[in-house]
Design a protein around this motif. Structure first.
Motif, mmCIF file in Angstrom:
data_model
loop_
_atom_site.group_PDB
_atom_site.id
_atom_site.type_symbol
_atom_site.label_atom_id
_atom_site.label_comp_id
_atom_site.label_asym_id
_atom_site.label_seq_id
_atom_site.Cartn_x
_atom_site.Cartn_y
_atom_site.Cartn_z
ATOM 1 N N PRO A 1 42.787 42.057 38.356
ATOM 2 C CA PRO A 1 41.346 41.928 38.096
ATOM 3 C C PRO A 1 40.989 41.743 36.626
ATOM 4 O O PRO A 1 40.038 41.033 36.298
ATOM 5 C CB PRO A 1 40.782 43.254 38.642
ATOM 6 N N ASP A 2 41.760 42.356 35.732
ATOM 7 C CA ASP A 2 41.447 42.272 34.305
ATOM 8 C C ASP A 2 41.918 40.972 33.667
ATOM 9 O O ASP A 2 41.364 40.549 32.645
ATOM 10 C CB ASP A 2 42.086 43.450 33.560
ATOM 11 N N TYR A 3 42.926 40.336 34.236
ATOM 12 C CA TYR A 3 43.524 39.169 33.591
ATOM 13 C C TYR A 3 43.306 37.854 34.325
ATOM 14 O O TYR A 3 43.367 36.784 33.707
ATOM 15 C CB TYR A 3 45.034 39.397 33.404
ATOM 16 N N ALA A 4 43.061 37.897 35.621
ATOM 17 C CA ALA A 4 43.089 36.659 36.410
ATOM 18 C C ALA A 4 41.734 36.139 36.858
ATOM 19 O O ALA A 4 41.618 34.954 37.182
ATOM 20 C CB ALA A 4 43.978 36.861 37.645
ATOM 21 N N ILE A 5 40.732 36.969 36.912
ATOM 22 C CA ILE A 5 39.463 36.538 37.518
ATOM 23 C C ILE A 5 38.650 35.665 36.577
ATOM 24 O O ILE A 5 38.221 34.559 36.947
ATOM 25 C CB ILE A 5 38.639 37.754 37.982
ATOM 26 N N GLU A 6 38.443 36.114 35.366
ATOM 27 C CA GLU A 6 37.569 35.389 34.432
ATOM 28 C C GLU A 6 38.055 33.976 34.125
ATOM 29 O O GLU A 6 37.250 33.035 34.085
ATOM 30 C CB GLU A 6 37.431 36.197 33.133
ATOM 31 N N PRO A 7 39.372 33.748 33.920
ATOM 32 C CA PRO A 7 39.809 32.384 33.565
ATOM 33 C C PRO A 7 39.813 31.389 34.723
ATOM 34 O O PRO A 7 39.972 30.189 34.499
ATOM 35 C CB PRO A 7 41.249 32.587 33.057
ATOM 36 N N THR A 8 39.666 31.863 35.942
ATOM 37 C CA THR A 8 39.781 30.989 37.116
ATOM 38 C C THR A 8 38.503 30.198 37.343
ATOM 39 O O THR A 8 37.398 30.722 37.203
ATOM 40 C CB THR A 8 40.121 31.829 38.363
ATOM 41 N N THR A 9 38.650 28.950 37.716
ATOM 42 C CA THR A 9 37.502 28.075 37.961
ATOM 43 C C THR A 9 37.555 27.515 39.380
ATOM 44 O O THR A 9 38.616 27.462 40.000
ATOM 45 C CB THR A 9 37.489 26.900 36.963
ATOM 46 N N ALA A 10 36.395 27.101 39.870
ATOM 47 C CA ALA A 10 36.353 26.384 41.143
ATOM 48 C C ALA A 10 36.858 24.962 40.907
ATOM 49 O O ALA A 10 36.549 24.332 39.890
ATOM 50 C CB ALA A 10 34.933 26.348 41.689
ATOM 51 N N LEU A 11 37.651 24.463 41.835
ATOM 52 C CA LEU A 11 38.134 23.090 41.726
ATOM 53 C C LEU A 11 37.008 22.098 42.053
ATOM 54 O O LEU A 11 36.068 22.442 42.795
ATOM 55 C CB LEU A 11 39.315 22.877 42.667
ATOM 56 N N LEU B 1 36.243 34.849 44.855
ATOM 57 C CA LEU B 1 35.123 34.226 45.562
ATOM 58 C C LEU B 1 33.794 34.757 45.064
ATOM 59 O O LEU B 1 32.840 33.995 44.850
ATOM 60 C CB LEU B 1 35.279 34.463 47.068
ATOM 61 N N ASP B 2 33.719 36.069 44.858
ATOM 62 C CA ASP B 2 32.474 36.669 44.366
ATOM 63 C C ASP B 2 32.162 36.188 42.950
ATOM 64 O O ASP B 2 31.006 35.864 42.637
ATOM 65 C CB ASP B 2 32.578 38.197 44.383
ATOM 66 N N HIS B 3 33.179 36.139 42.101
ATOM 67 C CA HIS B 3 32.978 35.735 40.711
ATOM 68 C C HIS B 3 32.470 34.296 40.618
ATOM 69 O O HIS B 3 31.626 33.984 39.770
ATOM 70 C CB HIS B 3 34.287 35.877 39.939
ATOM 71 N N LEU B 4 32.965 33.439 41.496
ATOM 72 C CA LEU B 4 32.608 32.020 41.446
ATOM 73 C C LEU B 4 31.422 31.675 42.343
ATOM 74 O O LEU B 4 30.985 30.522 42.377
ATOM 75 C CB LEU B 4 33.818 31.169 41.833
ATOM 76 N N GLY B 5 30.919 32.665 43.074
ATOM 77 C CA GLY B 5 29.776 32.407 43.950
ATOM 78 C C GLY B 5 30.117 31.554 45.146
ATOM 79 O O GLY B 5 29.258 30.849 45.679
ATOM 80 N N LEU B 6 31.369 31.631 45.580
ATOM 81 C CA LEU B 6 31.794 30.934 46.801
ATOM 82 C C LEU B 6 31.785 31.970 47.924
ATOM 83 O O LEU B 6 32.455 32.997 47.818
ATOM 84 C CB LEU B 6 33.196 30.344 46.636
#
Length: 219
Positions: free
Chosen positions: A90-100, A132-137
């Motif tokens: 949660p601390d390292y992987a969520i923020e840098p991830t983007t929706a394709l 999914l929550d972070h990206l609003g999907l």
């Protein structure tokens, strides 16, 4: 593991959805999680002193975490290392991830047709939900920790008529469930490998999904 959210299609009509249920893989289908996964593995390497090649790791996303762990740790250490990786995630992987590209539009196309969206992934389900929550999907159903043929269980349970994924394992899961296999060449498997695995259609990415789906629903 299964997580359910209210179905927009069902709630609008007060009953069953009027359109098809379509399943989607997560990593490298809906989201580009490579930067975050890369960062998490580097952090694990720093903590353990194990020289993990994170560049290599992110070229073969798809299979369950424990399969990748087996390249770097002795069998007896894998459960503890997987647990630590998931704690770091949660601390390292969520923020840098983007929706394709096309991810939101693909989900919206299914909903616009009165259908339901289902995400079936090999990823740890709490981690998948964070993405999914972070990206609003917001799929109607999320099922985690299923891989390849194992995905057929969720696809069959939820009546998916198509499954969209980037890996040959996704193709196998769709075929086992009797669902149309829609492959996108945005992950580790190229067009030729996906077609050879038996995909019914291979798209360059999800931006091509709405037009394919319109044809699919017309029959």
């Amino acid at each position: 593991m299964v997580s359910r959210a209210p179905s927009p299609a069902a709630s609008a009509s007060g009953g069953s959805p009027s359109g098809p249920t379509v399943g989607f893989d997560l990593d490298m289908t809906l989201i580009d999680s490579r930067p975050g996964i890369h960062a998490t593995w580097l952090r694990l390497a720093a903590e353990t002193g194990v020289p993990i090649d994170a560049d290599l790791v992110v070229t073969r996303l798809g299979p369950p975490l424990v399969q990748e762990m087996a390249y770097w740790f002795p069998e007896e250490e894998i459960p503890a290392m997987a647990e630590r990786y998931r704690a770091l995630y949660p601390d390292y992987a969520i923020e840098p991830t983007t929706a394709l590209p096309g991810a939101r539009e693909a989900l919206d196309a299914v909903r616009a047709a009165g259908g339901r969206t289902l995400v079936v992934t090999a990823k740890h389900q709490p981690s998948a939900k964070l993405h999914l929550d972070h990206l609003g999907l917001a799929p109607d159903v999320l099922v985690g920790e299923l891989w390849a043929e194992g995905k057929a269980e969720a696809l069959t349970t939820h009546g998916a008529t198509a499954y969209v994924g980037d890996h040959v394992g996704d193709v196998r899961g769709a075929r086992m469930a009797g669902a149309s296999s829609v492959a996108v060449a945005t992950g580790p498997c190229d067009d030729a490998a996906l077609a050879e695995a038996g995909a019914d259609v291979v798209l360059p990415d999800l931006t091509a999904f709405p037009s394919w789906f319109a044809e699919f629903t017309r029959g």
